[in-house]
Enzyme design. Structure first.
Site, PDB file in Angstrom:
ATOM      1  N   ASP A 281       5.576   7.526  -4.669  1.00  0.00           N
ATOM      2  CA  ASP A 281       5.572   8.500  -3.682  1.00  0.00           C
ATOM      3  C   ASP A 281       6.914   7.827  -2.533  1.00  0.00           C
ATOM      4  O   ASP A 281       7.165   6.722  -2.668  1.00  0.00           O
ATOM      5  CB  ASP A 281       4.475   8.925  -2.877  1.00  0.00           C
TER       6      ASP A 281
ATOM      7  N   ASP B  23      -9.536   7.647   1.703  1.00  0.00           N
ATOM      8  CA  ASP B  23     -10.253   8.858   1.447  1.00  0.00           C
ATOM      9  C   ASP B  23      -9.991   9.140  -0.196  1.00  0.00           C
ATOM     10  O   ASP B  23     -10.157  10.578  -0.288  1.00  0.00           O
ATOM     11  CB  ASP B  23      -9.114  10.037   2.412  1.00  0.00           C
TER      12      ASP B  23
ATOM     13  N   HIS C 278      -7.029   9.179  -1.812  1.00  0.00           N
ATOM     14  CA  HIS C 278      -5.806   9.715  -2.258  1.00  0.00           C
ATOM     15  C   HIS C 278      -5.371   8.674  -3.323  1.00  0.00           C
ATOM     16  O   HIS C 278      -5.475   7.479  -3.085  1.00  0.00           O
ATOM     17  CB  HIS C 278      -4.787   9.846  -1.390  1.00  0.00           C
TER      18      HIS C 278
ATOM     19  N   GLU D 135      -3.485  13.856  -1.207  1.00  0.00           N
ATOM     20  CA  GLU D 135      -4.463  13.852  -0.160  1.00  0.00           C
ATOM     21  C   GLU D 135      -5.773  14.741  -0.628  1.00  0.00           C
ATOM     22  O   GLU D 135      -5.369  15.822  -1.328  1.00  0.00           O
ATOM     23  CB  GLU D 135      -4.117  14.322   1.094  1.00  0.00           C
TER      24      GLU D 135
HETATM   25  C1  GLP Z   1      -0.429   4.584   0.794  1.00  0.00           C
HETATM   26  C2  GLP Z   1       0.233   4.774  -0.859  1.00  0.00           C
HETATM   27  C3  GLP Z   1      -0.803   4.658  -1.965  1.00  0.00           C
HETATM   28  C4  GLP Z   1      -1.711   3.524  -1.856  1.00  0.00           C
HETATM   29  C5  GLP Z   1      -2.249   3.627  -0.420  1.00  0.00           C
HETATM   30  C6  GLP Z   1      -3.634   2.446  -0.381  1.00  0.00           C
HETATM   31  O1  GLP Z   1      -0.988   5.587   1.364  1.00  0.00           O
HETATM   32  N1  GLP Z   1       0.948   6.089  -0.799  1.00  0.00           N
HETATM   33  O2  GLP Z   1      -0.201   5.071  -3.009  1.00  0.00           O
HETATM   34  O3  GLP Z   1      -2.439   3.366  -2.950  1.00  0.00           O
HETATM   35  O4  GLP Z   1      -1.507   3.453   0.557  1.00  0.00           O
HETATM   36  O5  GLP Z   1      -2.860   1.246   0.264  1.00  0.00           O
HETATM   37  P1  GLP Z   1      -3.199  -0.133   0.254  1.00  0.00           P
HETATM   38  O6  GLP Z   1      -3.122  -0.659  -1.114  1.00  0.00           O
HETATM   39  O7  GLP Z   1      -2.530  -0.863   1.428  1.00  0.00           O
HETATM   40  O8  GLP Z   1      -4.745  -0.045   0.747  1.00  0.00           O
END
Ligand code: GLP
Length: 236
Positions: free
Chosen positions: A67, A136, A138, A143
């Site tokens: 992404d 959440d 995702h 989402e």
């Molecule tokens: C972002 C990314 C996700 C990732 C998520 C969790 O939103 N788009 O791909 O999994 O964060 O991030 P973290 O690993 O910092 O908790």
């Protein structure tokens, strides 16, 4: 599904890096699906260390990222392209031209999404997809929604995601409100999936995602239908 629990983030990172390096050793021209966020940082650091020791060769690897924020280009230090370059690609011998991140500044984001999916298809799909998980549920930036969206598409980020990700920005207002994310088709068609999560805050959502009902309101729950998923969780 394999669910591995370890007691430190360091162990999580080493195990994830071991799985990725085994993939690259067994298939040097692997297509790796890569993720951003704080969870994979230790994994990338470990892979860089092993690359420096001469244990892994990324010269034939292709990467496709999940992404990107809409409106941020690769020179913006909050963009996911910048993140990947600085935390991983610049430190290994992957060819930059073989690293792909959706273009959040494309004029036509629908065409960008369609092109991204076609490109993944033309590579023969993803061999190993690394995922984190949002609070959440995702994955990528898919989402919670009333449906699972298949293709790479633009999403409106949820308030809780904007809040969670604001820790990387000067303030919450600077977090882009939209992102372009790989959809569920490319993720679910990956041959193997490796999801990493750490911290007690992620425990509840992991339980919902992997042991609760399969619903687009918990996007990661779709992974229960994938034949080869490994989850590594560290409470610390
Ligand atoms: C972002 C990314 C996700 C990732 C998520 C969790 O939103 N788009 O791909 O999994 O964060 O991030 P973290 O690993 O910092 O908790």
């Amino acid at each position: 599904m394999k669910f591995i629990t370890v007691d430190t983030y360091d162990k999580l990172s080493r195990q994830a890096a071991n799985i990725i390096s085994a993939q690259v050793i067994l298939k040097p021209d692997s297509v790796l699906g890569l993720a951003t966020g704080s969870s994979p940082l230790g994994t990338y650091k470990q892979l860089i260390e092993w690359y420096e020791k001469g244990d892994i060769d990324f010269s034939q690897v292709t990467s496709v990222n999940l992404d990107e924020y809409v409106g941020l280009d690769g020179t913006n230090d909050q963009s996911y392209r910048y993140f990947m370059d600085n935390n991983f690609f610049n430190h290994i011998n992957i060819k930059k031209e073989n690293t792909f991140v959706p273009d959040g500044c494309a004029k036509d984001l629908t065409a960008e999404g369609d092109g991204y999916d076609m490109h993944i298809k033309s590579l023969g799909g993803i061999d190993l997809q690394l995922l984190g998980i949002g609070l959440d549920g995702h994955i990528g930036f898919n989402e919670p929604d009333s449906v699972f969206v298949k293709s790479t598409h633009v999403v409106d980020l949820h308030e809780s995601t904007i809040k969670a990700n604001s820790r990387f920005f000067a303030n919450e207002n600077e977090v882009p409100k939209q992102a372009i994310t790989m959809g569920m088709a490319s993720i679910m068609q990956a041959k193997k999936i490796l999801l990493i999560a750490n911290g007690a805050a992620k425990k509840g959502i992991l339980e919902k995602a992997f042991f609760g009902p399969i619903t687009p309101m918990v996007p990661a729950s779709i992974l229960q239908l994938h034949p080869d998923v490994t989850v590594i969780y560290s409470e610390n």
